[in-house]
Design an enzyme around this catalytic site. Structure first.
Site, PDB file in Angstrom:
ATOM      1  N   LYS A 114      -3.290 -17.291 -49.198  1.00 33.41           N
ATOM      2  CA  LYS A 114      -3.665 -18.694 -48.981  1.00 33.41           C
ATOM      3  C   LYS A 114      -2.449 -19.616 -49.017  1.00 33.41           C
ATOM      4  CE  LYS A 114      -8.482 -18.115 -49.918  1.00 33.41           C
ATOM      5  NZ  LYS A 114      -8.408 -16.649 -50.104  1.00 33.41           N
TER       6      LYS A 114
HETATM    7  C1  LIG Z   1      -9.141 -15.678 -49.357  1.00 32.97           C
HETATM    8  C2  LIG Z   1      -8.742 -14.242 -49.443  1.00 32.97           C
HETATM    9  C3  LIG Z   1      -9.218 -13.268 -48.541  1.00 32.97           C
HETATM   10  C4  LIG Z   1     -10.230 -13.592 -47.471  1.00 32.97           C
HETATM   11  O1  LIG Z   1      -9.685 -14.353 -46.434  1.00 32.97           O
HETATM   12  P1  LIG Z   1     -10.641 -15.143 -45.420  1.00 32.97           P
HETATM   13  O2  LIG Z   1      -9.736 -15.941 -44.575  1.00 32.97           O
HETATM   14  O3  LIG Z   1     -11.520 -16.001 -46.293  1.00 32.97           O
HETATM   15  O4  LIG Z   1     -11.424 -14.130 -44.673  1.00 32.97           O
HETATM   16  C5  LIG Z   1      -8.755 -11.971 -48.657  1.00 32.97           C
HETATM   17  N1  LIG Z   1      -7.882 -11.628 -49.631  1.00 32.97           N
HETATM   18  C6  LIG Z   1      -7.402 -12.533 -50.518  1.00 32.97           C
HETATM   19  C7  LIG Z   1      -6.459 -12.075 -51.568  1.00 32.97           C
HETATM   20  C8  LIG Z   1      -7.806 -13.865 -50.449  1.00 32.97           C
HETATM   21  O5  LIG Z   1      -7.323 -14.752 -51.360  1.00 32.97           O
END
Ligand SMILES: *Cc1c(COP(=O)(O)O)cnc(C)c1O
Length: 497
Positions: A114
């Site tokens: 993120k």
């Molecule tokens: C948010 C997240 C995901 C999922 O990603 P999306 O874009 O919501 O599909 C997968 N792995 C981690 C570690 C995340 O923080």
């Protein structure tokens, strides 16, 4: 110069507002998500792109979709986002292990993917505010179950013209996640625990957001709310860049020839990351298969198999909590596109999702999903994948990435497909240390997460990331705990209004 890209709601008329306005608004007033009226093709050839740095690649992508930003503005945002906050100049390195390429998206401030979007969103937002002559300070409100809150805090901390308030459930996040948040520095940051669960936090935030009286009062005091939520187009577009970058990297290293297709495998929750890959494909990156990997909350697996999206099922808590989701919000954008950019169709399905908790797409729409492959991994499979990969290739991955790697192994044995494959690696193993140690059969319930991190480091020879060491003995700056009925007054108290 290419044609300006305009944005509209997945549930409304085409081409209504400019990128900067869509970023400021986050969600469309009708509840839909902002989508571009067309997706431009990359201007540079793939060979040319293979010679670019991460920042230069990000610029090539963002200039095509954020067309109302000037070159100077975008380059300012990019250079402030992708800097020494990342522990590698490459920003998103590729590591080969067991016949696949892991695209490591966890080298930023909070060691999860993120950061790739939340380190640039504050700059896009403050630039957008300036462009639209907004004088108010932007107040970001977020409810978090752990990861998003910290990434948003790290992104917005000390960014001039912004404040950020994060609510989390007092007893609903991991000890490391809580420690990460309550030690957050920055005078413009505020972290509040609530006596309640994540849903209470989310409902409270939505209520504050949509209160017109409060919005008026805020405006009179020089503030306005905005959202760092993953449905903001300002989070989606920066994510396209790393797929373009990864392709360039494979090309540069001679792993593929120009134009060769690759596959991507993405551990999926809210469908943002894999949708970014889909947009990269539309922009000209040759991607053959989009492998969508789910954990035991396998709504998406069932959807790709049957064409029916059905959230009426038990919610399962897994060791990949950031993927424990039954409503994948960003899927709405894909639905809109495969319906032929048709907002009426999309609105109807989303209404059904709201009332019945499910909808079924048409056979023609299902055909448009031929490039997607859905798979899922159980907890046992996830743990086994971590262990096998570490024992056979000395490569350590976290639980979310392991879901993807496990699904990829199944996909390979099912199809025999040998296409060069990129697996999105979404978190550092040190973010989910306890689960990773359990997977390696080295778990120990008597030790705290920091002690386990020491052991994991010793076993793997990988240094503990700064994001973990720096919070270990850090000062606790945020101690407020409120009842869920007191959220609004807590925000006002922080703003001094
Ligand atoms: C948010 C997240 C995901 C999922 O990603 P999306 O874009 O919501 O599909 C997968 N792995 C981690 C570690 C995340 O923080």
């Amino acid at each position: 110069m290419s044609k300006e890209v305009l944005y509209s709601s997945t549930r409304g008329d085409k081409g209504q507002i400019r990128a900067s306005e869509a970023i400021l608004r986050g969600l469309a007033p009708d509840g839909g998500l902002y989508v571009p009226d067309h997706i431009p093709h990359l201007e540079k050839t793939l060979r040319e792109i293979s010679g670019l740095s991460y920042q230069e690649t990000a610029y090539e992508v963002m200039k095509l979709l954020f067309t109302d930003f000037t070159e100077e503005e975008l380059k300012y945002c990019i250079s402030h986002a992708y800097d020494s906050k990342f522990d590698t100049e490459e920003i998103a390195p590729l590591s080969e292990a067991d016949g696949a390429f892991f695209l490591e998206l966890y080298h930023g401030a909070t060691i999860a993917f993120k950061d790739m979007a939340l380190s640039i969103l504050p700059y896009l937002m403050t630039t957008a505010a300036k462009k639209n002559s907004i004088k108010n300070e932007i107040v970001i409100l977020t409810a978090t179950s752990g990861d998003t809150g910290k990434a948003a805090l790290a992104g917005f901390a000390d960014v001039p013209g912004t404040r950020i308030v994060v609510f989390y459930p007092k007893h609903g996040v991991s000890p490391i996640q809580e420690q990460q948040m309550v030690t957050q520095k920055g005078d413009n940051t505020c972290v509040i625990a609530i006596e309640g669960n994540f849903d209470d936090a989310q409902t409270g935030v939505k209520k504050i957001f949509t209160d017109p009286e409060l919005a008026k009062y805020m405006d009179s005091k020089g503030f306005q709310f905005s959202s760092a939520n993953s449905i903001n187009i300002g989070r989606l577009v920066p994510q396209i860049a790393y797929y373009v970058y990864a392709y360039g990297k494979l090309l540069k290293e001679g792993r593929i020839a120009e134009g060769d297709p690759i596959n991507v495998v993405v551990p999926t929750g809210n469908f943002g990351n894999i949708l970014a890959a889909y947009y990269a494909g539309k922009m000209g990156v040759p991607i053959a298969k989009f492998v969508c990997a789910s954990n035991s909350n396998k709504v998406l697996f069932d959807f790709f198999k049957t064409g029916e999206y059905d959230r009426n099922r038990e919610f399962v808590l897994t060791s990949s909590p950031s993927m424990d989701i039954l409503i994948s919000s960003n899927l709405e954008r894909l639905i809109y596109h495969i319906a032929g950019d048709n907002a009426d169709v999309d609105a109807e399905y989303m209404k059904k999702l709201g009332t019945e908790g499910k909808y079924e797409i048409t056979p023609a729409m299902k055909e448009a999903l031929a490039d997607f492959y859905g798979g899922f991994a159980t907890e046992e499979e996830t743990f086994k994948t971590i262990k096998d990969l570490f024992e056979n290739s000395s490569y350590l991955i976290d639980t979310h990435t392991a879901v993807a790697a496990s699904v990829y192994n199944k996909y390979k044995s099912e199809t025999g497909d040998k296409t060069v494959t990129v697996i999105a690696s979404t978190a550092s193993p040190f973010k989910f240390t306890r689960s990773v140690m359990n997977a390696l059969s080295k778990g120990d319930d008597s030790k705290d997460d920091f002690a386990l991190a020491d052991e994991l480091s010793a076993i793997s020879g990988v240094a503990i990331p700064e994001a973990v060491t720096s919070i270990r003995n850090a000062e606790i700056r945020h101690k407020t705990v409120v009842e869920k009925t007191e959220m609004e007054s807590a925000v006002k108290a922080f703003l001094g209004i």
